[in-house]
Scaffold this active site. Structure first.
Site, PDB file in Angstrom:
ATOM      1  N   ASP A   7     -37.424  74.292 -38.147  1.00 52.79           N
ATOM      2  CA  ASP A   7     -38.101  73.859 -36.927  1.00 52.79           C
ATOM      3  C   ASP A   7     -38.891  74.964 -36.226  1.00 52.79           C
ATOM      4  O   ASP A   7     -39.966  75.334 -36.663  1.00 52.79           O
ATOM      5  CB  ASP A   7     -37.054  73.218 -36.000  1.00 52.79           C
ATOM      6  CG  ASP A   7     -37.701  72.422 -34.866  1.00 52.79           C
ATOM      7  OD1 ASP A   7     -38.936  72.411 -34.767  1.00 52.79           O
ATOM      8  OD2 ASP A   7     -36.964  71.805 -34.066  1.00 52.79           O
TER       9      ASP A   7
ATOM     10  N   HIS B  14     -34.055  65.580 -35.658  1.00 49.68           N
ATOM     11  CA  HIS B  14     -33.074  65.782 -34.579  1.00 49.68           C
ATOM     12  C   HIS B  14     -32.152  64.569 -34.433  1.00 49.68           C
ATOM     13  O   HIS B  14     -30.985  64.653 -34.720  1.00 49.68           O
ATOM     14  CB  HIS B  14     -33.725  66.130 -33.234  1.00 49.68           C
ATOM     15  CG  HIS B  14     -34.676  67.271 -33.314  1.00 49.68           C
ATOM     16  ND1 HIS B  14     -34.304  68.504 -33.782  1.00 49.68           N
ATOM     17  CD2 HIS B  14     -36.018  67.359 -33.028  1.00 49.68           C
ATOM     18  CE1 HIS B  14     -35.358  69.321 -33.773  1.00 49.68           C
ATOM     19  NE2 HIS B  14     -36.408  68.659 -33.328  1.00 49.68           N
TER      20      HIS B  14
HETATM   21  C1  NGQ Z   1     -42.684  70.556 -31.354  1.00 44.47           C
HETATM   22  N1  NGQ Z   1     -40.381  71.073 -31.061  1.00 44.47           N
HETATM   23  O1  NGQ Z   1     -43.459  69.641 -31.657  1.00 44.47           O
HETATM   24  O2  NGQ Z   1     -42.917  71.721 -31.675  1.00 44.47           O
HETATM   25  C2  NGQ Z   1     -41.442  70.233 -30.603  1.00 44.47           C
HETATM   26  C3  NGQ Z   1     -41.630  70.413 -29.132  1.00 44.47           C
HETATM   27  C4  NGQ Z   1     -42.299  68.189 -28.235  1.00 44.47           C
HETATM   28  C5  NGQ Z   1     -39.114  70.641 -31.036  1.00 44.47           C
HETATM   29  N2  NGQ Z   1     -38.889  69.443 -30.664  1.00 44.47           N
HETATM   30  C6  NGQ Z   1     -42.701  69.593 -28.556  1.00 44.47           C
HETATM   31  N3  NGQ Z   1     -38.132  71.411 -31.363  1.00 44.47           N
HETATM   32  O3  NGQ Z   1     -41.314  67.671 -28.758  1.00 44.47           O
HETATM   33  O4  NGQ Z   1     -43.007  67.597 -27.436  1.00 44.47           O
HETATM   34 ZN    ZN Z   2     -40.061  69.908 -34.595  1.00 41.75          ZN
END
Ligand code: NGQ
Ligand code: ZN
Length: 444
Positions: free
Chosen positions: A314, A263
């Protein structure tokens, strides 16, 4: 196997009537100007690495789009994601991963970087085999044929501080020693061409000390980390240490070409330059970033400084390589009110984006240079144009990404010919099992 491509994207440019001979997992020979023989395809390009996936999240694609009682955000989505993650057993996780991988292959990805953090049993205790959930990802890859860069995730804390993890994170957690044993177990699961890296989940879930210990214990591997995706994360990091997430990361870790910053949405000009100069890859996931309301990566400044990027699916809410590149470009068109915003030089935007994402994706996943050349890995995608328009190779890429009609017809991953006529060879079985599993999960 012998492929005859009407046109192919070779290391020094486009060529016509190209015979490509595969032997096992490699390309044996490439001959432009050849006579037709073997399987005829339209437009042959190297297969892309999808550098960031959480396969299990495919299981609720399109099912978090209803507004709740308050204002919805990344953080309310995360609550729903945790609820889904908490119920999956190993067999269900494997079935969902296989579905996601089938779709990735059909979309033109030959490899996936699986950022894997659903480690433990639903109650948070380790499985009898602590590497069971990683083994399920490898098993799905064995079934679907996708090349795998497995990135076991180190997750130890609930937030900056460090703050203790919450109940919803119980399946993700490791101490450092147990984590290092997991990485070792994953090393033993690799097939030819597979890679095992590692991924401190984020600066929220891994401390500076964790990062230092892991860097020492696990040199020479791809390292991936989520960073600066949400404004709240930037604010929390500033409150914690007086520095912004990327600033803090670059100060404390030796961020270089083995690193992939997932990101990296919210950046100052200095942070943009810092990442570009480090040689690290920015792991952009435009479709998920749009879906979750993350913000816009400052792509024009980053690319102008030769910053490297790759593409990740993702959350797998949609699995489409063409769409990722289109959303990346369209975000910048909308912001800057111009067209062809991300083409560094004159000429096809699609081709320039594709080539840069190809290089960045391979770098971030520890894969060989993706090229159609003798000796290279046989990771290949063929785009087919049902209309047979008389256009150039770059126009084929532009039509695929921005226009209509074109789709991936054939795909080889490490020489495995898994997509034919636009469909994965195991699609029907994988989709039927997936539907059964998701219905079971939704009924809980
Ligand atoms: C994840 N997903 O680890 O799946 C993360 C969300 C977080 C994205 N950042 C959870 N898109 O970052 O704590
Ligand atoms: Zn992720």
């Amino acid at each position: 196997m012998e492929i005859f491509a009407e046109r192919a994207l070779l290391p020094d440019g486009w060529a016509e009537n190209v015979a490509v001979v595969l032997e096992g997992s490699r390309i044996a020979s490439v001959t432009p100007g050849a006579a037709p023989a073997g399987l005829r395809v339209g437009c042959l390009v190297p297969g892309m690495a999808n550098l960031h996936s959480h396969a299990f999240q495919r299981g609720f694609s399109g099912l978090t789009e209803a507004r709740g009682p308050g204002r919805d955000s990344f953080w309310t989505w995360r609550e729903m994601m945790y609820r889904f993650a908490l119920t999956l057993d190993p067999e269900e996780a494997e079935a969902i991963a296989a579905m996601a991988q089938v779709e990735m292959l059909e979309a033109g990805y030959a490899r996936v970087g699986e950022f894997h953090y659903l480690h433990h049993a639903p109650d948070g205790t380790a499985h009898a085999d602590p590497a069971e959930m990683s083994a399920r990802i490898f098993a799905a890859a064995e079934e679907t044929g996708i090349a795998l860069t497995h990135l076991p995730v180190f997750y130890a804390h609930g937030g900056f501080g460090p703050a203790p993890a919450v109940e919803g994170q119980r399946r993700f957690l490791h101490g450092r020693d147990a984590f290092l044993r997991l990485v070792e177990a994953c090393d033993g699961m690799r097939r030819e061409g597979d890679v095992v890296g590692y991924a401190p989940h984020s600066l929220r879930a891994a401390s500076a000390e964790d990062l230092a210990v892991l860097a020492e214990a696990l040199p020479d591997r791809p390292v991936h980390i989520h960073v600066a995706e949400q404004v709240k994360e930037v604010d929390d990091c500033l409150a914690f240490c007086g520095r912004r997430p990327v600033e803090y990361l670059m100060d404390m870790a030796e961020v270089g070409p083995r690193w992939c910053l997932i990101h990296a949405t919210h950046l100052t000009a200095e942070e943009v330059s810092g990442i570009a100069a480090s040689g690290a890859v920015a792991g952009l996931c435009p479709v998920t970033e749009a879906n979750l309301g993350d913000g816009f990566f400052p792509a024009p400044d980053f690319l102008a400084q030769d910053g490297r990027f790759g593409i990740g699916t993702d959350s797998n809410v949609r699995i489409s390589l063409a769409e990722e590149l289109r959303v990346l470009e369209y975000g910048q068109r909308l912001i800057h009110r111009e067209r062809n915003a991300l083409a560094a030089e004159q000429g096809s935007t699609g081709e320039q984006l594709f080539l840069r994402a190809l290089a960045g994706g391979a770098q971030a996943t520890g894969a060989d240079a993706p090229q159609i050349a003798p000796g290279a890995a046989a990771d290949l995608a063929a785009l087919e144009d049902p209309l047979g328009l008389d256009v150039t190779g770059p126009q084929m890429l532009d039509r695929w990404i921005f226009g209509r009609d074109l789709a991936v017809g054939e795909l080889w991953a490490q020489g495995r010919h898994v997509v034919t006529g636009g469909r994965h060879r195991a699609r029907d079985a994988v989709a039927a099992r997936y539907a059964k599993v998701v219905n079971r999960v939704l009924a809980r």
